[in-house]
Design a protein around this motif. Sequence first.
Motif, PDB file in Angstrom:
ATOM      1  N   GLY A   1       1.164   4.290  -2.642  1.00 29.28           N
ATOM      2  CA  GLY A   1       1.327   5.346  -2.438  1.00 29.28           C
ATOM      3  C   GLY A   1       2.090   6.758  -2.959  1.00 29.28           C
ATOM      4  O   GLY A   1       2.217   7.145  -4.274  1.00 29.28           O
TER       5      GLY A   1
ATOM      6  N   PRO B   1      -4.441   4.744  -0.661  1.00 28.14           N
ATOM      7  CA  PRO B   1      -3.044   3.876   0.070  1.00 28.14           C
ATOM      8  C   PRO B   1      -3.989   3.638   1.733  1.00 28.14           C
ATOM      9  O   PRO B   1      -3.882   3.217   2.257  1.00 28.14           O
TER      10      PRO B   1
ATOM     11  N   ALA C   1       0.710  -1.216  -0.075  1.00 30.22           N
ATOM     12  CA  ALA C   1      -0.165   0.106  -0.567  1.00 30.22           C
ATOM     13  C   ALA C   1       0.620   1.217  -0.321  1.00 30.22           C
ATOM     14  O   ALA C   1       0.155   1.892  -0.845  1.00 30.22           O
ATOM     15  N   MET C   2       2.150   1.245   0.769  1.00 28.50           N
ATOM     16  CA  MET C   2       2.784   2.348   0.869  1.00 28.50           C
ATOM     17  C   MET C   2       3.647   2.485  -0.032  1.00 28.50           C
ATOM     18  O   MET C   2       3.760   3.808  -0.813  1.00 28.50           O
TER      19      MET C   2
END
Lengths: 80, 252
Positions: free
Chosen positions: A33, A64, A29-30
């Motif tokens: 981003g 995110p 998820a990071m």
Amino acid sequence: MTALQVVVLLLVAATGAVVVSVREPLRQAMILGIYGLLLVVTFVVLQAPDVALSAAVVGAVAMPLMIALALAKIQERSDR
Amino acid sequence: MTPTGRRAMFLAAASVVAGVLVWGLTGLPDFGDYHGPYGTILDRVAVGERHGTNVVTAVVFDYRGVDTMIEEYILFASVIGVTLLLRRQRGERERPPSEVAKGRGEPEPSEAARVMGLGLVGPVILLGLYVVAHGALTPGGGFQGGVVLATASGLVFLTGSFLSFERVNPIPLIDLAEGVGAAGYPALGLLGFGGGGAFLTNVLPLGRPGSLLSAGLIPLIDLAVGLAVAAGIVLILSEFLEQTLAIRGSRR
């Protein structure tokens, strides 16, 4: 195509591959981003500021964040 | 099937896909080589016809205004979907605040995160309002500005707690804003009939190109969309937060 556009497009391709290859969801998820931020740079370089704004708020912030929240919920369920 | 057979089959299929892909890509126009008529025409006439200096917004909220209205309802529908899916269900309960023992509540955000977040809330709201208000003039508009505004309330959550998030986002008010924004778009479209034109005809005075109140109906539609999008994202965010932080499954 300018050199800058080539560089940015290559970076997008590389980061996209990283997003797919990472196996840990939170880390993914990071990186998603970061991928979103690179898309923003791409649209600025391609002179599409309107799309860049949309990409910034949706790709780098909203998505995110929602993935992280969903992960937190799943984590809590499996902890019990 | 043996591994060798599987590999042979994959290679055969992959080479066909690769061939078709390369064939298709060679037929594409060159990078940046644009031959469509509409972009060129709009580039020439849009500012003169609509007095808005951002042609993208003029296209989105005027020339193809009906498409955008339906797009707005995609978000509207997803807000409804999220609200329905993440509601408190049978066997789940909301954790009362009294259940959390003193000193053992949610972890406090660090001082740095708090200072940073609080410092950013104001500027982010200002930026969001700017992006919405100047949609007809500069890059941006209701969609982008709306999400920026919603991000500000997310910052409040990051700096404080879920409780302060709920306090700065009274849900009945946000619901109202969502409804007004979503209904405002078609309502503004109906003004076109009053002027004797079609739905979404730009009947208001167009003003001086480049000034804040120009482009007739476009800034008003922009505002309605900004309201609906900001409220919609806040609602989705609050549903997610509530589901994550407040709702617990019942103990077996």
